[in-house]
Design a protein around this motif. Structure first.
Motif, mmCIF file in Angstrom:
data_model
loop_
_atom_site.group_PDB
_atom_site.id
_atom_site.type_symbol
_atom_site.label_atom_id
_atom_site.label_comp_id
_atom_site.label_asym_id
_atom_site.label_seq_id
_atom_site.Cartn_x
_atom_site.Cartn_y
_atom_site.Cartn_z
ATOM 1 N N TYR A 149 45.394 42.212 35.191
ATOM 2 C CA TYR A 149 44.589 41.259 34.422
ATOM 3 C C TYR A 149 44.472 39.944 35.192
ATOM 4 O O TYR A 149 45.307 39.050 35.054
ATOM 5 C CB TYR A 149 45.229 41.009 33.047
ATOM 6 C CG TYR A 149 45.445 42.285 32.274
ATOM 7 C CD1 TYR A 149 44.368 43.001 31.751
ATOM 8 C CD2 TYR A 149 46.740 42.786 32.098
ATOM 9 C CE1 TYR A 149 44.570 44.188 31.048
ATOM 10 C CE2 TYR A 149 46.953 43.963 31.402
ATOM 11 C CZ TYR A 149 45.869 44.662 30.890
ATOM 12 O OH TYR A 149 46.068 45.831 30.206
ATOM 13 N N PRO A 150 43.455 39.799 36.026
ATOM 14 C CA PRO A 150 43.315 38.570 36.834
ATOM 15 C C PRO A 150 43.078 37.346 35.962
ATOM 16 O O PRO A 150 42.388 37.399 34.941
ATOM 17 C CB PRO A 150 42.105 38.872 37.714
ATOM 18 C CG PRO A 150 41.347 39.931 36.996
ATOM 19 C CD PRO A 150 42.362 40.746 36.268
ATOM 20 N N LYS A 151 43.692 36.239 36.388
ATOM 21 C CA LYS A 151 43.528 34.969 35.674
ATOM 22 C C LYS A 151 42.528 34.054 36.366
ATOM 23 O O LYS A 151 42.138 33.032 35.808
ATOM 24 C CB LYS A 151 44.886 34.252 35.588
ATOM 25 C CG LYS A 151 45.945 35.019 34.810
ATOM 26 C CD LYS A 151 47.257 34.255 34.792
ATOM 27 C CE LYS A 151 48.326 35.015 34.021
ATOM 28 N NZ LYS A 151 49.633 34.302 34.006
ATOM 29 N N ARG A 152 42.114 34.415 37.589
ATOM 30 C CA ARG A 152 41.234 33.556 38.365
ATOM 31 C C ARG A 152 40.018 34.378 38.799
ATOM 32 O O ARG A 152 40.148 35.355 39.528
ATOM 33 C CB ARG A 152 41.985 33.030 39.587
ATOM 34 C CG ARG A 152 41.323 31.860 40.291
ATOM 35 C CD ARG A 152 42.059 31.465 41.566
ATOM 36 N NE ARG A 152 41.815 32.388 42.657
ATOM 37 C CZ ARG A 152 42.674 33.284 43.076
ATOM 38 N NH1 ARG A 152 43.867 33.389 42.519
ATOM 39 N NH2 ARG A 152 42.360 34.116 44.078
ATOM 40 N N THR A 153 38.840 33.988 38.339
ATOM 41 C CA THR A 153 37.613 34.725 38.642
ATOM 42 C C THR A 153 36.584 33.769 39.243
ATOM 43 O O THR A 153 36.430 32.635 38.765
ATOM 44 C CB THR A 153 37.035 35.368 37.361
ATOM 45 O OG1 THR A 153 38.041 36.206 36.783
ATOM 46 C CG2 THR A 153 35.793 36.188 37.671
ATOM 47 N N ASN A 177 46.387 35.696 40.929
ATOM 48 C CA ASN A 177 45.938 36.976 40.389
ATOM 49 C C ASN A 177 46.996 38.024 40.728
ATOM 50 O O ASN A 177 47.223 38.347 41.887
ATOM 51 C CB ASN A 177 44.595 37.391 41.003
ATOM 52 C CG ASN A 177 43.430 36.667 40.368
ATOM 53 O OD1 ASN A 177 43.527 36.180 39.253
ATOM 54 N ND2 ASN A 177 42.329 36.576 41.084
ATOM 55 N N THR A 192 47.041 29.107 40.498
ATOM 56 C CA THR A 192 46.917 30.249 39.591
ATOM 57 C C THR A 192 46.797 31.518 40.416
ATOM 58 O O THR A 192 45.898 31.643 41.248
ATOM 59 C CB THR A 192 45.683 30.089 38.700
ATOM 60 O OG1 THR A 192 45.804 28.874 37.938
ATOM 61 C CG2 THR A 192 45.535 31.267 37.745
#
Length: 377
Positions: free
Chosen positions: A161-165, A157, A155
């Protein structure tokens, strides 16, 4: 303001054919194959071949004292079948017919009787030969291997809009899991005859043509060819063919999950002493991310990801054939990839050139001059 120049503006092949040039397909082929089923090789050391295969990312589907079947994680046939023999050589490709009726239609057109495959594979085969003498198998009704757990793309980023936090990226340095067989590239001294044979007998269609600079009027010298599934998209090329001084295997390509799988898998191969031929980069024709390796028997094999898919509506593109035009980005193409590295392969190439020029086939002095210009471009 000075005019900006795009260094790839004359390398991409969005330009189409000129009047009277090869259309890249035939109106009424004998059949339309659905896909490439597997490739067959002969090698003297199956243990050594299997060790490289596992490092490259294959899984063993069958192993006997005389035969090795290698598969990817996708359901279907094995990708590669290796038979034990006295010397290393490519035996030929197997294509999958859409159904049994097509297999019978091809058999009738070529005067070859279909016969059953061994129980390890199941189904039926019609064995034919292309104009260069290569054995080509067309199969139907073979056993289907079940899917295996696949390597998942990471996944990313990207954008606002990041998808991995709270989750770092740590791709493992391990073999890139091969998903499936993508394509095979062949060289032929009878390129035009062989191209027309595959289009007529197997219903393949051309995605892109390449030609030698200054020789476009003599016709193309390479073609990237896909299956015709109508409106269902299929790989940009399942088969690629190029004119050259010998009839030979050039390379085959196997899909992996993504760029990280390719790069981490490449580090694993390097750690285990295997030789990278060229990569990592992104191609022009087909757009694939690529990474090329030599197996211990000298065969060139490719990891690829993110390739183009076309349906039947797209007409062939045309572009000049150049070494620099093989990639949009990446390291310079290597002498090893071009098969001109100093050593045994180069001496073999020289012998092939002399033999081809004496034989009076499609590879003549003019074509030799064009090919040498490609290598220097």
């Amino acid at each position: 303001m000075p005019e900006r120049h795009d260094g790839h503006s004359d390398l991409h092949s969005e330009r189409g054919a000129l009047a009277g040039e090869h259309p890249g397909r035939v109106k009424n082929p004998v059949i339309k194959v659905y896909d490439l089923a597997w490739l067959e090789f002969q090698k003297p050391d199956l243990v050594r071949a299997e060790a490289f295969a596992h490092a490259f990312g294959f899984v063993t589907a069958l192993r006997t004292s005389s035969e090795l079947h290698l598969r990817g994680t996708d359901a279907g046939s094995p990708c590669v079948i290796i038979r034990k023999g006295p010397r290393s050589r490519f035996l030929g490709p197997a294509f999958r017919a859409a159904d049994d009726a097509d297999l019978l239609r091809l058999a009738e057109a070529t005067g070859v009787r279909p016969r059953p495959l061994p129980e390890t594979l199941g189904g039926t085969v019609t064995d034919v030969r292309d104009p260069g003498g290569l054995g080509v198998r067309v199969v139907s009704g073979t056993h289907e291997l079940p899917p295996l757990p696949a390597q998942q793309p990471l996944t990313w980023n990207s954008g606002p809009y990041p998808k991995r936090t709270n989750s770092p990226q740590r791709p493992s340095r391990e073999p890139a899991k091969v998903r499936r067989l993508g394509h095979v590239v062949l060289q032929s001294t009878t390129y035009r005859r062989s191209l027309d044979w595959y289009l007529q007998h197997l219903g393949l269609i051309v995605s892109d043509f390449l030609y030698y600079r200054g020789q476009r009027e003599r016709g193309p010298t390479m073609s990237f060819i896909r299956c015709d599934r109508g409106t269902i998209p299929t790989d940009h090329h399942t088969l690629a063919m190029t004119l050259g001084p010998a009839n030979r295997y050039v390379h085959s390509a196997y899909q992996v999950a993504d760029l990280d799988a390719m790069a981490a898998g490449g580090e694993y191969l390097l750690d285990h002493g295997y030789h990278r031929s060229w990569g990592i980069g992104r191609h022009v024709q087909g757009s694939q991310l690529f990474d090329y390796w030599r197996d211990p028997d000298g065969f060139l094999v490719e990891h690829f990801a993110d390739g183009d898919v076309f349906d039947c509506t797209l007409e062939p593109g045309w572009a000049p054939m150049t070494a620099s035009g093989l990639a949009q980005w990446g390291p310079p193409v290597t002498p090893d990839f071009l098969n001109v590295a100093v050593g045994r392969r180069l001496l073999g190439q020289a012998r092939d050139v002399v033999a081809a020029l004496r034989a009076g086939n499609e590879f003549d002095l003019s074509r030799l001059s064009g090919l040498l210009k490609v290598a220097r471009s």
